[in-house]
Design a protein around this motif. Structure first.
Motif, mmCIF file in Angstrom:
data_model
loop_
_atom_site.group_PDB
_atom_site.id
_atom_site.type_symbol
_atom_site.label_atom_id
_atom_site.label_comp_id
_atom_site.label_asym_id
_atom_site.label_seq_id
_atom_site.Cartn_x
_atom_site.Cartn_y
_atom_site.Cartn_z
ATOM 1 N N UNK A 427 41.991 54.211 54.096
ATOM 2 C CA UNK A 427 42.130 55.440 53.325
ATOM 3 C C UNK A 427 40.784 56.148 53.146
ATOM 4 N N UNK A 428 39.714 55.381 53.037
ATOM 5 C CA UNK A 428 38.418 56.001 52.764
ATOM 6 C C UNK A 428 37.488 55.979 53.970
ATOM 7 N N UNK A 429 38.060 55.778 55.152
ATOM 8 C CA UNK A 429 37.322 55.983 56.393
ATOM 9 C C UNK A 429 36.203 55.004 56.639
ATOM 10 N N UNK A 430 36.328 53.757 56.173
ATOM 11 C CA UNK A 430 35.257 52.775 56.349
ATOM 12 C C UNK A 430 35.580 51.824 57.494
ATOM 13 N N UNK A 431 34.557 51.457 58.261
ATOM 14 C CA UNK A 431 34.751 50.401 59.240
ATOM 15 C C UNK A 431 34.719 49.055 58.516
ATOM 16 N N UNK A 432 34.952 47.977 59.258
ATOM 17 C CA UNK A 432 35.069 46.666 58.626
ATOM 18 C C UNK A 432 33.775 46.251 57.935
ATOM 19 N N UNK A 433 32.648 46.451 58.599
ATOM 20 C CA UNK A 433 31.370 46.028 58.033
ATOM 21 C C UNK A 433 31.077 46.797 56.744
ATOM 22 N N UNK A 434 31.312 48.098 56.754
ATOM 23 C CA UNK A 434 31.078 48.897 55.540
ATOM 24 C C UNK A 434 32.011 48.466 54.417
ATOM 25 N N UNK A 435 33.249 48.137 54.754
ATOM 26 C CA UNK A 435 34.191 47.686 53.727
ATOM 27 C C UNK A 435 33.742 46.359 53.127
ATOM 28 N N UNK A 436 33.208 45.470 53.959
ATOM 29 C CA UNK A 436 32.669 44.206 53.445
ATOM 30 C C UNK A 436 31.484 44.449 52.517
ATOM 31 N N UNK A 437 30.674 45.442 52.834
ATOM 32 C CA UNK A 437 29.489 45.732 52.022
ATOM 33 C C UNK A 437 29.815 46.492 50.741
ATOM 34 N N UNK A 438 31.000 47.068 50.688
ATOM 35 C CA UNK A 438 31.359 47.866 49.511
ATOM 36 C C UNK A 438 32.520 47.240 48.741
ATOM 37 N N UNK A 439 33.712 47.249 49.327
ATOM 38 C CA UNK A 439 34.895 46.762 48.614
ATOM 39 C C UNK A 439 34.814 45.269 48.310
ATOM 40 N N UNK A 440 34.360 44.472 49.282
ATOM 41 C CA UNK A 440 34.240 43.034 49.041
ATOM 42 C C UNK A 440 33.242 42.749 47.933
ATOM 43 N N UNK A 441 32.109 43.447 47.969
ATOM 44 C CA UNK A 441 31.101 43.283 46.911
ATOM 45 C C UNK A 441 31.662 43.728 45.568
ATOM 46 N N UNK A 442 32.360 44.853 45.547
ATOM 47 C CA UNK A 442 32.918 45.380 44.301
ATOM 48 C C UNK A 442 33.940 44.418 43.703
ATOM 49 N N UNK A 443 34.860 43.917 44.523
ATOM 50 C CA UNK A 443 35.852 42.967 44.037
ATOM 51 C C UNK A 443 35.180 41.694 43.503
ATOM 52 N N UNK A 444 34.111 41.277 44.166
ATOM 53 C CA UNK A 444 33.412 40.066 43.729
ATOM 54 C C UNK A 444 32.722 40.277 42.390
ATOM 55 N N UNK A 445 32.031 41.396 42.223
ATOM 56 C CA UNK A 445 31.366 41.642 40.946
ATOM 57 C C UNK A 445 32.382 41.842 39.826
ATOM 58 N N UNK A 446 33.509 42.449 40.151
ATOM 59 C CA UNK A 446 34.563 42.623 39.155
ATOM 60 C C UNK A 446 35.120 41.269 38.720
ATOM 61 N N UNK A 447 35.423 40.399 39.694
ATOM 62 C CA UNK A 447 35.936 39.075 39.366
ATOM 63 C C UNK A 447 34.942 38.243 38.588
ATOM 64 N N UNK A 448 33.674 38.301 38.982
ATOM 65 C CA UNK A 448 32.641 37.546 38.268
ATOM 66 C C UNK A 448 32.474 38.060 36.836
ATOM 67 N N UNK A 449 32.631 39.354 36.641
ATOM 68 C CA UNK A 449 32.543 39.916 35.291
ATOM 69 C C UNK A 449 33.688 39.396 34.413
ATOM 70 N N UNK A 450 34.893 39.359 34.989
ATOM 71 C CA UNK A 450 36.036 38.820 34.242
ATOM 72 C C UNK A 450 35.786 37.359 33.887
ATOM 73 N N UNK A 451 35.297 36.577 34.848
ATOM 74 C CA UNK A 451 35.051 35.163 34.590
ATOM 75 C C UNK A 451 33.948 34.968 33.558
ATOM 76 N N UNK A 452 32.906 35.795 33.595
ATOM 77 C CA UNK A 452 31.818 35.684 32.625
ATOM 78 C C UNK A 452 32.338 35.901 31.205
ATOM 79 N N UNK A 453 33.206 36.889 31.027
ATOM 80 C CA UNK A 453 33.764 37.165 29.697
ATOM 81 C C UNK A 453 34.663 36.011 29.251
ATOM 82 N N UNK A 454 35.548 35.568 30.153
ATOM 83 C CA UNK A 454 36.443 34.461 29.813
ATOM 84 C C UNK A 454 35.654 33.192 29.515
ATOM 85 N N UNK A 455 34.627 32.903 30.328
ATOM 86 C CA UNK A 455 33.814 31.710 30.107
ATOM 87 C C UNK A 455 33.055 31.760 28.797
ATOM 88 N N UNK A 456 32.525 32.942 28.463
ATOM 89 C CA UNK A 456 31.795 33.089 27.194
ATOM 90 C C UNK A 456 32.727 32.861 26.001
#
Length: 462
Positions: A427-456
């Motif tokens: 949908x946003x015109x990204x190749x695979x490498x760009x998607x790994x550098x953006x969406x994969x990173x974003x999903x990871x930071x989002x998940x880690x943020x959720x875990x940090x709050x739950x863990x705290x």
């Protein structure tokens, strides 16, 4: 098709999965083979290599493909129809202008993200993102810059709500499996999702968006031969646009409420009126109804009803490749699930002597990486630790925190075996490498943020 008993030791299964992902990346990024062809090819070879009986390989492939298409194709199709109608009539621009008027030009990504958090409460990730596409493109067209500055925070909002907050299926299934309180999980989940989205979705998303500037194909854009909406029509009022965006949310919300009350025994399973509300609240039906309402309220005075076919055809053409690639991504994930890789991982980890909340996060993370589906990772992890949770005699609050930890692990590291990865990429015109550098990173930071709050909260709250 049910997961099979792993044909090889865990380390061999993991090696097969890792090689399959690496080959897929090489075929798409280096060889430049079309993503759909590459996904189907690698899925077939992986199925054979992972020990799925040759006679069952087509079934394993088609199960993942058809399951993903069944959940995505109708949502995407009806969503882009609605988006195209809003774009042609100027409704998308009306909403964009109103949001920017309230939040200010510099806070446009924040405005979209906050709106997505609200609309993402009852709507699944795929449907919410598709409905918001014309708004994202309208805002990006007005202010310029990378489309990802606006798209990533918005997509992260829908991802956060989908992973953490009931009534979405993953957290509901996990809370039920662990014997938790769905109402309490909802009450705590909303602030957890919002607080996690601020650093993990909004701040990271805007920074990643500023670094990458893909050139997507706007499936809602007017052709050169068409006049602009402003020249030929009067845009619909803001209230009409909000009604059209809120209608699927209301219908889906009614479905959720009725289903919950039926489960609790408050409403009889035989109540015809309740069954009717559940039917129209199914996401594809809710979007179909919304498209029909959009045609009725937007057509008069703006375009003849006969032109509706042309309008929706122009929206459907560009998304065919997106739907097929997304389905093939589901095929690849389905093959990995059927091979038993997830079972091999979970069996090897479930007995480790570590904090229950850390164990929940790690198991969900590895299941997510191995087979792609966040919902499968959520439900499987909950089932694996349910006996330990029951033995520990945890409070409903602690169980809710475990649900969030599982959701966090099921969110991180989205990659090529996740159908959502391909949806965002195309949908946003990204190749695979760009998607790994953006969406994969974003999903990871989002998940880690959720875990940090739950863990705290796990450590601080007795």
């Amino acid at each position: 098709m049910e997961p099979l008993t792993p044909a090889y030791p865990t380390w061999v299964m993991l090696l097969i999965a890792a090689v399959a992902v690496a080959v897929l990346l090489v075929l798409i990024a280096k060889v430049k083979l079309h993503a759909f062809i590459a996904l189907v090819l690698v899925s077939a070879v992986t199925a054979v290599a992972a020990g799925i009986p040759v006679a069952d390989v087509p079934t394993a492939m088609l199960t993942g493909f058809s399951t993903t298409l069944g959940s995505v194709a109708l949502l995407v199709a009806f969503g882009v129809m609605l988006g195209r109608l809003l774009e042609v009539t100027g409704g998308a621009q009306v909403l964009a202008d109103t949001l920017i008027g309230v939040f200010g030009e510099k806070r446009a990504p924040l405005a979209l993200g906050v709106a997505a958090l609200i609309f993402g409460f009852p709507i699944f990730f795929d449907a919410g993102l598709v409905v918001f596409l014309p708004i994202i493109f309208a805002v990006a067209r007005r202010f310029g810059g990378s489309i990802l500055i606006y798209a990533l925070p918005t997509a992260a909002s829908f991802a956060a709500m989908h992973a953490v907050v009931p009534p979405h299926p993953g957290p509901v299934a996990a809370a039920t499996e662990l014997g938790g309180d769905i109402g309490l999980t909802l009450l705590i989940g909303v602030p957890v999702a919002v607080l996690a989205w601020i650093p993990g979705g909004y701040l990271v998303g805007t920074r990643l968006g500023a670094r990458f500037n893909p050139v997507p194909t706007n499936v809602f854009a007017m052709k050169d031969s068409e006049e602009s909406p402003a020249e030929e029509t009067t845009p619909p009022p803001f209230s009409v646009v909000i009604l059209l965006l809120a209608l699927p949310m209301i219908l889906i919300g009614l479905n959720t409420a009725i289903t919950t009350l039926r489960t609790a025994g408050t409403i009889s399973e035989d109540a015809t009126w309740a069954s009717a509300l559940v039917l129209i609240g199914q996401t594809p039906i809710a979007l179909l109804i919304t498209v029909l309402v959009a045609l009725l309220v937007l057509s008069p005075g703006r375009f003849p009803m006969g032109r509706a076919t042309e309008i929706v055809d122009q929206a459907l053409g560009p998304i065919c490749a997106i739907i097929l690639i997304t389905g093939a991504g589901g095929m690849f994930g389905g093959v990995l699930r059927t091979s038993g890789i997830g079972e091999a991982l979970s069996t090897s980890l479930s007995g480790l002597g570590m904090s229950l909340i850390v164990q929940a996060f790690l198991i969900a993370t590895l299941l997510r990486v191995a087979q792609g589906s966040a919902t499968v990772a959520l439900t499987t992890t909950a089932g694996l630790i349910s006996a330990q949770v029951a033995a520990a005699g945890l409070s409903s609050f602690d169980i809710s925190l475990l649900v969030f930890a599982i959701a966090a692990g099921a969110t991180v590291l989205s990659h090529v075996n996740d159908s959502g990865f391909w949806l965002v990429s195309r949908f946003f015109g990204m190749d695979v490498i760009t998607t790994l550098k953006t969406w994969t990173v974003l999903e990871t930071t989002l998940g880690l943020s959720v875990f940090a709050i739950a863990g705290a909260l796990w450590v601080v709250v007795p």
